[in-house]
Design a protein around this motif. Structure first.
Motif, PDB file in Angstrom:
ATOM      1  N   ASN A  17       3.843  -1.351 -12.941  1.00 41.51           N
ATOM      2  CA  ASN A  17       2.957  -1.503 -14.090  1.00 41.51           C
ATOM      3  C   ASN A  17       2.435  -0.196 -14.675  1.00 41.51           C
ATOM      4  O   ASN A  17       1.964  -0.182 -15.819  1.00 41.51           O
ATOM      5  CB  ASN A  17       1.751  -2.372 -13.690  1.00 41.51           C
ATOM      6  CG  ASN A  17       2.132  -3.809 -13.399  1.00 41.51           C
ATOM      7  OD1 ASN A  17       2.265  -4.613 -14.312  1.00 41.51           O
ATOM      8  ND2 ASN A  17       2.330  -4.130 -12.118  1.00 41.51           N
ATOM      9  N   LEU A  18       2.516   0.894 -13.912  1.00 46.70           N
ATOM     10  CA  LEU A  18       2.012   2.187 -14.378  1.00 46.70           C
ATOM     11  C   LEU A  18       3.017   3.277 -14.070  1.00 46.70           C
ATOM     12  O   LEU A  18       3.992   3.067 -13.342  1.00 46.70           O
ATOM     13  CB  LEU A  18       0.667   2.513 -13.701  1.00 46.70           C
ATOM     14  CG  LEU A  18      -0.511   1.561 -13.959  1.00 46.70           C
ATOM     15  CD1 LEU A  18      -1.700   1.956 -13.101  1.00 46.70           C
ATOM     16  CD2 LEU A  18      -0.890   1.552 -15.430  1.00 46.70           C
ATOM     17  N   LYS A  37       0.914   7.712 -10.790  1.00 42.79           N
ATOM     18  CA  LYS A  37      -0.374   7.054 -10.592  1.00 42.79           C
ATOM     19  C   LYS A  37      -0.391   6.170  -9.347  1.00 42.79           C
ATOM     20  O   LYS A  37      -1.404   5.539  -9.040  1.00 42.79           O
ATOM     21  CB  LYS A  37      -0.735   6.228 -11.828  1.00 42.79           C
ATOM     22  CG  LYS A  37      -0.883   7.073 -13.092  1.00 42.79           C
ATOM     23  CD  LYS A  37      -1.235   6.243 -14.311  1.00 42.79           C
ATOM     24  CE  LYS A  37      -1.367   7.123 -15.545  1.00 42.79           C
ATOM     25  NZ  LYS A  37      -1.729   6.367 -16.761  1.00 42.79           N
ATOM     26  N   THR A  38       0.714   6.125  -8.637  1.00 47.73           N
ATOM     27  CA  THR A  38       0.790   5.305  -7.428  1.00 47.73           C
ATOM     28  C   THR A  38       0.009   5.970  -6.293  1.00 47.73           C
ATOM     29  O   THR A  38       0.211   7.154  -6.007  1.00 47.73           O
ATOM     30  CB  THR A  38       2.251   5.137  -6.985  1.00 47.73           C
ATOM     31  OG1 THR A  38       3.001   4.560  -8.058  1.00 47.73           O
ATOM     32  CG2 THR A  38       2.348   4.250  -5.757  1.00 47.73           C
ATOM     33  N   PRO A  39      -0.908   5.249  -5.640  1.00 40.89           N
ATOM     34  CA  PRO A  39      -1.639   5.844  -4.509  1.00 40.89           C
ATOM     35  C   PRO A  39      -0.667   6.294  -3.414  1.00 40.89           C
ATOM     36  O   PRO A  39       0.289   5.581  -3.087  1.00 40.89           O
ATOM     37  CB  PRO A  39      -2.535   4.704  -4.018  1.00 40.89           C
ATOM     38  CG  PRO A  39      -2.659   3.782  -5.182  1.00 40.89           C
ATOM     39  CD  PRO A  39      -1.352   3.868  -5.916  1.00 40.89           C
ATOM     40  N   LYS A  40      -0.924   7.455  -2.860  1.00 43.45           N
ATOM     41  CA  LYS A  40      -0.094   7.937  -1.761  1.00 43.45           C
ATOM     42  C   LYS A  40      -0.407   7.188  -0.472  1.00 43.45           C
ATOM     43  O   LYS A  40       0.451   7.040   0.405  1.00 43.45           O
ATOM     44  CB  LYS A  40      -0.302   9.439  -1.549  1.00 43.45           C
ATOM     45  CG  LYS A  40       0.637  10.045  -0.529  1.00 43.45           C
ATOM     46  CD  LYS A  40       0.519  11.550  -0.451  1.00 43.45           C
ATOM     47  CE  LYS A  40       1.524  12.128   0.559  1.00 43.45           C
ATOM     48  NZ  LYS A  40       1.427  13.604   0.636  1.00 43.45           N
ATOM     49  N   ILE A  99      -4.998  -2.856  -9.685  1.00 37.83           N
ATOM     50  CA  ILE A  99      -4.937  -3.435  -8.342  1.00 37.83           C
ATOM     51  C   ILE A  99      -5.930  -4.590  -8.206  1.00 37.83           C
ATOM     52  O   ILE A  99      -5.643  -5.601  -7.556  1.00 37.83           O
ATOM     53  CB  ILE A  99      -5.206  -2.355  -7.276  1.00 37.83           C
ATOM     54  CG1 ILE A  99      -4.107  -1.275  -7.328  1.00 37.83           C
ATOM     55  CG2 ILE A  99      -5.249  -2.966  -5.874  1.00 37.83           C
ATOM     56  CD1 ILE A  99      -4.345  -0.100  -6.402  1.00 37.83           C
ATOM     57  N   ALA A 100      -7.109  -4.463  -8.855  1.00 39.10           N
ATOM     58  CA  ALA A 100      -8.109  -5.528  -8.783  1.00 39.10           C
ATOM     59  C   ALA A 100      -7.600  -6.830  -9.384  1.00 39.10           C
ATOM     60  O   ALA A 100      -8.062  -7.916  -9.024  1.00 39.10           O
ATOM     61  CB  ALA A 100      -9.386  -5.094  -9.496  1.00 39.10           C
ATOM     62  N   GLY A 101      -6.625  -6.735 -10.292  1.00 41.44           N
ATOM     63  CA  GLY A 101      -6.064  -7.931 -10.900  1.00 41.44           C
ATOM     64  C   GLY A 101      -4.988  -8.609 -10.077  1.00 41.44           C
ATOM     65  O   GLY A 101      -4.494  -9.675 -10.464  1.00 41.44           O
ATOM     66  N   LYS A 115       1.822  -0.429  -3.423  1.00 43.37           N
ATOM     67  CA  LYS A 115       2.467   0.687  -4.125  1.00 43.37           C
ATOM     68  C   LYS A 115       3.516   0.173  -5.119  1.00 43.37           C
ATOM     69  O   LYS A 115       3.622   0.665  -6.249  1.00 43.37           O
ATOM     70  CB  LYS A 115       3.109   1.635  -3.120  1.00 43.37           C
ATOM     71  CG  LYS A 115       2.103   2.427  -2.289  1.00 43.37           C
ATOM     72  CD  LYS A 115       2.808   3.365  -1.320  1.00 43.37           C
ATOM     73  CE  LYS A 115       1.828   4.213  -0.541  1.00 43.37           C
ATOM     74  NZ  LYS A 115       2.506   5.135   0.415  1.00 43.37           N
ATOM     75  N   ALA A 116       4.274  -0.813  -4.718  1.00 49.28           N
ATOM     76  CA  ALA A 116       5.294  -1.368  -5.608  1.00 49.28           C
ATOM     77  C   ALA A 116       4.649  -2.014  -6.827  1.00 49.28           C
ATOM     78  O   ALA A 116       5.159  -1.904  -7.958  1.00 49.28           O
ATOM     79  CB  ALA A 116       6.152  -2.383  -4.858  1.00 49.28           C
TER      80      ALA A 116
END
Length: 433
Positions: A403-404, A408-411, A356-358, A397-398
């Motif tokens: 990418n993962l 691993k997607t944050p709820k 996400i930081a990227g 989330k998308a």
């Protein structure tokens, strides 16, 4: 804070063979009293601005003001120096020791004690990986009470460097100091670089940094996007060190490695060995996540209040987990106590944070596990966007799903103006709700 009084006091303690306890300038009064009670110092050296925090410190602890306007009849460093005998000192009967407090991001700060290492092996490893030179000029923006700032004070003294200090970090002021002194080196923590790069363009364009050969970072994770932005603006001078208060340094990523992958922690420097171990103490294979253990001559001697990090032979645990990439570079996956089990799958927040930081519209992010009735635990993300209108929860989330793995997607995604940090720039995840 960072000023000559800090250096003078620590050199005096060294000449006496005393133990110096380095206190965090962001302590509250109760925290300060707790540490003083636990460590039992006889002398407390402080800046005048912190006098109001000393109410719960026992009165038998002698106070000395290092900087600022002191009350009348108050003992100060300058008075002590003016009244001292200039004659030679006898060598102390014991070696000086230093206690550096852990950051306290996962609980109360602990005192990590260490003596001066035998020989210069550890320092040589650092200098082999980061091209410091004798007589250089070094702007130290990182706090000296933290191990990262402190070790660069040692480096500066060893190399006969000019060390430029400022009591409080200000991004524009720091860049002006670099230009004014034609500084070769900037010692910082990642959030400081972020604030420099976020200065208004009309102000940022005034800074040249023509002589800046080394920008060296530690203290908290380096977001990959930040590394790329800095090198695009100020050149290939970035060196990111991964380590901990307990093990000193573990690995270093220089410009070459950061260009290959700005999320890497690099390779161990000369004299340092890394092992990634599973729960049974066996080495994991390349690409697999394991607990990070470090062996060098800079490891601490244990906590002052009792207790220790896990040790296996000469190797000490950092408390983090990571994996080796195909080129042998280290990647940090997160704290070993941050792993969550979500629907039966092991998930490390660090991997999701790095992704996400990227994102082009993200300044910084924190991710951790929270309880969930359906899956046991799930990830939750706190995001600081560069352009609030360009992002929403669905887009974050998308981006993760693309990418993962989907689990691993944050709820939940929460957007914030800034993340809570301590004095060394580490994000205080326990303050996020």
């Amino acid at each position: 804070r960072n000023h000559r009084g800090f250096i003078e006091a620590n050199l005096a303690a060294s000449k006496l063979g005393a133990t110096a306890l380095l206190l965090n300038t962001m302590f509250s009064g109760p925290q300060l009293a707790e540490v003083v009670e636990r460590e039992g110092p006889r002398l407390l050296i402080h800046d005048a601005e912190f006098a109001g925090l000393l109410g719960e410190v026992p009165p038998d602890v002698t106070r000395v003001v290092a900087w600022g306007d002191a009350e009348p009849e108050t003992l100060t460093l300058d008075l002590l120096m003016a009244s001292a005998d200039d004659g030679a000192l006898d060598a102390p009967g014991t070696d000086a020791r230093f206690i550096i407090l852990t950051s306290g991001t996962t609980g109360a700060p602990k005192g990590a004690q260490r003596s001066s290492p035998e020989g210069l092996g550890g320092l040589a490893g650092l200098l082999d990986a980061i091209p410091h030179r004798a007589g250089e000029t070094m702007v130290v923006a990182a706090p000296l009470f933290h191990s990262w700032g402190f070790i660069h004070l040692v480096v500066g003294l060893t190399l006969g460097a000019t060390v430029v200090l400022e009591g409080r970090f200000d991004p524009a002021r720091t860049m002006k100091l670099i230009d004014r002194h034609d500084a070769d080196v900037l010692v910082a923590v990642p959030v400081m670089l972020q604030r420099i790069l976020d200065l208004p363009p009309e102000e940022s364009l005034r800074f040249r940094a023509d002589n800046l050969k080394i920008t060296t970072l530690s203290g908290s994770a380096l977001p990959g996007g930040l590394a790329t932005r800095w090198m695009e603006r100020y050149g290939d001078n970035l060196y990111s060190l991964y380590g901990s208060t307990e093990v000193a340094f573990a690995s270093i990523a220089g410009p070459e490695e950061l260009h290959k992958d700005p999320t890497t922690a690099g390779h161990p420097p000369r004299g340092t060995e890394l092992r990634l171990l599973d729960e049974s103490g066996e080495r994991v294979r390349t690409g697999e996540t394991g607990r990070i253990f470090v062996s060098n001559n800079m490891s601490f001697e244990g906590y002052t209040g009792g207790g220790d990090k896990e040790r296996i032979g000469s190797f000490t645990a950092t408390g983090d987990v990571g994996h080796f990439g195909p080129e042998g570079m280290l990647y940090i996956d997160g704290r070993d106590d941050e792993m969550i089990v979500s629907g039966g799958e092991n998930v490390f927040p660090g991997e999701v944070e790095d992704l996400i930081a990227g994102h082009e519209h993200v300044i910084e992010v924190a991710v951790r596990g929270v309880d969930d009735e359906q899956f046991g635990q799930v990830l939750k993300a706190w995001v600081v966007p560069s352009d609030p209108g360009a992002l929403d929860e669905a887009r974050i989330k998308a981006f993760v799903r693309q990418n993962l793995a989907s689990f691993k997607t944050p709820k939940e995604v929460v957007f914030m103006d800034e993340l809570p940090r301590n004095a060394t720039g580490k994000i205080l995840k326990r303050a996020l709700e």
